[in-house]
Design a protein around this motif. Structure first.
Motif, PDB file in Angstrom:
ATOM      1  N   GLN A 385      39.302  42.963  48.336  1.00  0.00           N
ATOM      2  CA  GLN A 385      40.446  43.627  48.993  1.00  0.00           C
ATOM      3  C   GLN A 385      41.710  42.777  48.858  1.00  0.00           C
ATOM      4  OE1 GLN A 385      40.617  46.567  49.728  1.00  0.00           O
ATOM      5  NE2 GLN A 385      38.886  47.382  50.875  1.00  0.00           N
ATOM      6  N   LYS A 386      41.542  41.455  48.900  1.00  0.00           N
ATOM      7  CA  LYS A 386      42.706  40.569  48.710  1.00  0.00           C
ATOM      8  C   LYS A 386      43.240  40.684  47.285  1.00  0.00           C
ATOM      9  CE  LYS A 386      41.383  37.217  52.265  1.00  0.00           C
ATOM     10  NZ  LYS A 386      40.869  35.850  52.537  1.00  0.00           N
ATOM     11  N   VAL A 387      42.316  40.770  46.321  1.00  0.00           N
ATOM     12  CA  VAL A 387      42.726  40.965  44.924  1.00  0.00           C
ATOM     13  C   VAL A 387      43.458  42.296  44.774  1.00  0.00           C
ATOM     14  CG1 VAL A 387      41.872  41.351  42.577  1.00  0.00           C
ATOM     15  CG2 VAL A 387      40.926  39.498  43.961  1.00  0.00           C
ATOM     16  N   ARG A 388      42.949  43.313  45.450  1.00  0.00           N
ATOM     17  CA  ARG A 388      43.600  44.633  45.404  1.00  0.00           C
ATOM     18  C   ARG A 388      45.044  44.540  45.886  1.00  0.00           C
ATOM     19  NH1 ARG A 388      41.228  50.147  48.282  1.00  0.00           N
ATOM     20  NH2 ARG A 388      42.688  51.587  47.292  1.00  0.00           N
ATOM     21  N   THR A 389      45.271  43.791  46.942  1.00  0.00           N
ATOM     22  CA  THR A 389      46.637  43.607  47.457  1.00  0.00           C
ATOM     23  C   THR A 389      47.516  42.926  46.418  1.00  0.00           C
ATOM     24  OG1 THR A 389      45.840  43.473  49.736  1.00  0.00           O
ATOM     25  CG2 THR A 389      48.008  42.531  49.286  1.00  0.00           C
ATOM     26  N   LEU A 390      46.977  41.921  45.739  1.00  0.00           N
ATOM     27  CA  LEU A 390      47.745  41.219  44.708  1.00  0.00           C
ATOM     28  C   LEU A 390      48.090  42.145  43.540  1.00  0.00           C
ATOM     29  CD1 LEU A 390      45.791  37.834  44.658  1.00  0.00           C
ATOM     30  CD2 LEU A 390      48.080  38.231  45.609  1.00  0.00           C
ATOM     31  N   ILE A 391      47.144  43.007  43.160  1.00  0.00           N
ATOM     32  CA  ILE A 391      47.387  43.972  42.078  1.00  0.00           C
ATOM     33  C   ILE A 391      48.508  44.931  42.472  1.00  0.00           C
ATOM     34  CG2 ILE A 391      46.387  45.963  40.867  1.00  0.00           C
ATOM     35  CD1 ILE A 391      43.697  44.359  40.931  1.00  0.00           C
ATOM     36  N   ARG A 392      48.461  45.422  43.709  1.00  0.00           N
ATOM     37  CA  ARG A 392      49.525  46.319  44.178  1.00  0.00           C
ATOM     38  C   ARG A 392      50.873  45.604  44.194  1.00  0.00           C
ATOM     39  NH1 ARG A 392      47.371  47.677  48.672  1.00  0.00           N
ATOM     40  NH2 ARG A 392      48.575  46.359  50.077  1.00  0.00           N
TER      41      ARG A 392
END
Length: 495
Positions: A385-392
């Motif tokens: 989920q943290k990686v997802r935030t970085l991608i966004r």
């Protein structure tokens, strides 16, 4: 009148209003095409009686002058959309015999606007797959074939039946859903247009859930204009879906001016993957040059966390799937295993789920349960989920720097043969989503546009990624690209 099934939505709309033919004529042509297409295995259920009834109602509206753009347009509906009284199985044995007593919001809106349902379309089981080979109905087959080769090819997945039906002219358009590329990848494999809207633009109510924070419905059509017309009927706020955005519905078709002068198109360097076929690289470069020739400005952009997108997706999506699929237990509806004397409710759950779910669904449910389990939640799910935030945030930075759309390949290859990856590591199949999953993780709109043929005569697609809620602007760029490319190839009929 026998060629009416080959029309686009926009041409059919114009012909219906001129009185050149009726909705009944159009529907009959599509029903005949669908009935003679068993080799494609695109349909999971035919609804000819309902189609005729809906076509007659559409003709009455057309005659009265009360006809929205989609009135009289025959559609195929992916088996993930609940359709009242019509078999809805999500291509899974565990939902065998399920006929919902309700209609999904998206299909309700299409019927409200006079569209006609020809039937339900094949797909990967619970939308989990990239080749339509996990379906309980058997694989859908791509209408395209390699030059000089009779091998059956996949239409992609999970919306493989939708892609095959539109590319084979069995319907004028179809609904699809996109969780990690399940509209855009099959669209690219079959030479059609597929749109994944911004997350929240289409209601998810009544659509069988795979991964609730990623799933989004969208149109699969023959042209960009058709996608704009159909998308307008599909979108809109729905109080029954807490993730549905309360925003006005734009006129997407009116945005199709083809004028992209002054627009800035980003070319992400991270999408130049090792081992990418030269044909894909060349196609991407040609597409970029065409947009530049149309007046757009090209800029190199960086999306540095792209390399983590696929592993993050294959943690988050199975985690959500394991939660969503817990409801399929044989108690209230669908398949229930036969029990031995002395079996209790635990045995019923275990046997029903073992019999009802296919191997890929079981794999993802087990992965999802594992990454959500005590001791592993922080290490896997929370980190993903943290990686997802970085991608966004990568996308937000690029758009904040003035980029209007991002151009990438849609898939890392053309369509592959059915069964070609059957014995391969599942991760090889997951790599089909490498260019598309970032869009779902970031909640952005994306569109796949047919852009050419490879050396084997198979279609290849390019993807445009738009700003959130700016589908109209993204589709206008796609329209300019479509116009410049002039793709008009169709598969030769063999089925």
């Amino acid at each position: 009148m026998s060629e009416l099934n080959k029309l686009t939505i926009s041409d059919a709309r114009d012909g219906l209003r001129k009185g050149d033919f009726t909705a009944r004529d159009l529907t009959d042509a599509c029903l005949a095409a669908a009935a003679g297409s068993e080799k494609l295995n695109a349909f999971s259920a035919h609804t000819p009686d309902r189609a005729v009834e809906m076509a007659d109602a559409a003709d009455a509206r057309l005659k009265a002058g009360d006809a929205p753009d989609m009135c009289g347009i025959p559609l195929g509906i992916k088996d993930l959309f609940s359709t009242e009284g019509v078999q809805t199985q999500a291509a899974s044995r565990i939902l065998d015999g399920f006929r919902p007593p309700y209609e999904s919001t998206v299909t309700s809106q299409l019927w409200r606007d006079g569209a006609v349902m020809l039937g339900k379309l094949n797909m990967d089981e619970f939308a989990m797959g990239s080749s339509n080979e996990t379906s309980t109905y058997g694989p859908a087959v791509n209408p395209w074939k390699r030059k000089g080769d009779d091998a059956a090819l996949t239409p992609g997945g999970s919306s493989g039946g939708s892609a095959a039906a539109v590319a084979g002219d069995l319907c004028l358009a179809a609904t699809g859903t996109d969780t990690g590329g399940s509209i855009r990848q099959p669209a690219a494999f079959t030479g059609i247009v597929g749109v994944k809207p911004t997350y929240g633009r289409c209601s998810r109510w009544g659509i069988v859930a795979f991964a609730s924070s990623l799933d989004q419905a969208g149109p699969m059509t023959k042209t960009v204009r058709d996608s704009a017309i159909m998308l307008k009927s599909m979108v809109g706020h729905d109080a029954k879906d807490s993730t549905s955005a309360n925003l006005p519905v734009p006129d997407f078709e009116a945005a199709l001016t083809g004028d992209i002068r002054g627009k800035t198109i980003g070319i992400p360097k991270e999408y130049r993957m090792d081992g990418m076929p030269q044909e894909i690289e060349d196609l991407w470069s040609r597409g970029a040059e065409m947009l530049k020739d149309a007046g757009a400005k090209l800029v190199d952009v960086s999306l540095p966390h792209t390399k983590y997108a696929l592993p993050a997706y294959y943690v988050i999506a199975p985690a959500e799937a394991s939660s969503n699929l817990a409801r399929y237990d044989g108690v209230k509806y669908g398949h229930r295993a036969k029990l031995a004397p002395g079996d209790g409710i635990t045995e019923m759950y275990e046997k029903t789920r073992a019999e009802g779910f296919g191997d890929e669904v079981k794999r993802r449910v087990m992965i999802g349960a594992y990454v959500l389990s005590s001791g592993f939640y922080d290490a896997y799910y929370l980190r993903a989920q943290k990686v997802r935030t970085l991608i966004r945030q990568d996308f937000e930075k690029v758009f904040a720097d003035g980029v209007d759309s991002i151009l990438t390949p849609a898939t890392p290859s053309a369509a592959f043969g059915i069964g070609e990856m059957a014995d391969a590591d599942p991760i090889k199949m997951y790599l089909n989503d490498v260019f598309t999953v970032t869009v779902n993780l970031a909640g952005l709109p994306g569109v796949s546009v047919p852009a050419g043929l490879d050396a084997d005569g198979l279609p290849l697609g390019l993807q445009l990624i738009g700003r959130p809620w700016e589908e109209g602007d993204m589709l206008n760029t796609a329209y300019a690209l479509e116009t410049a490319i002039g793709f008009s190839s169709k598969p030769e009929k063999w089925w």
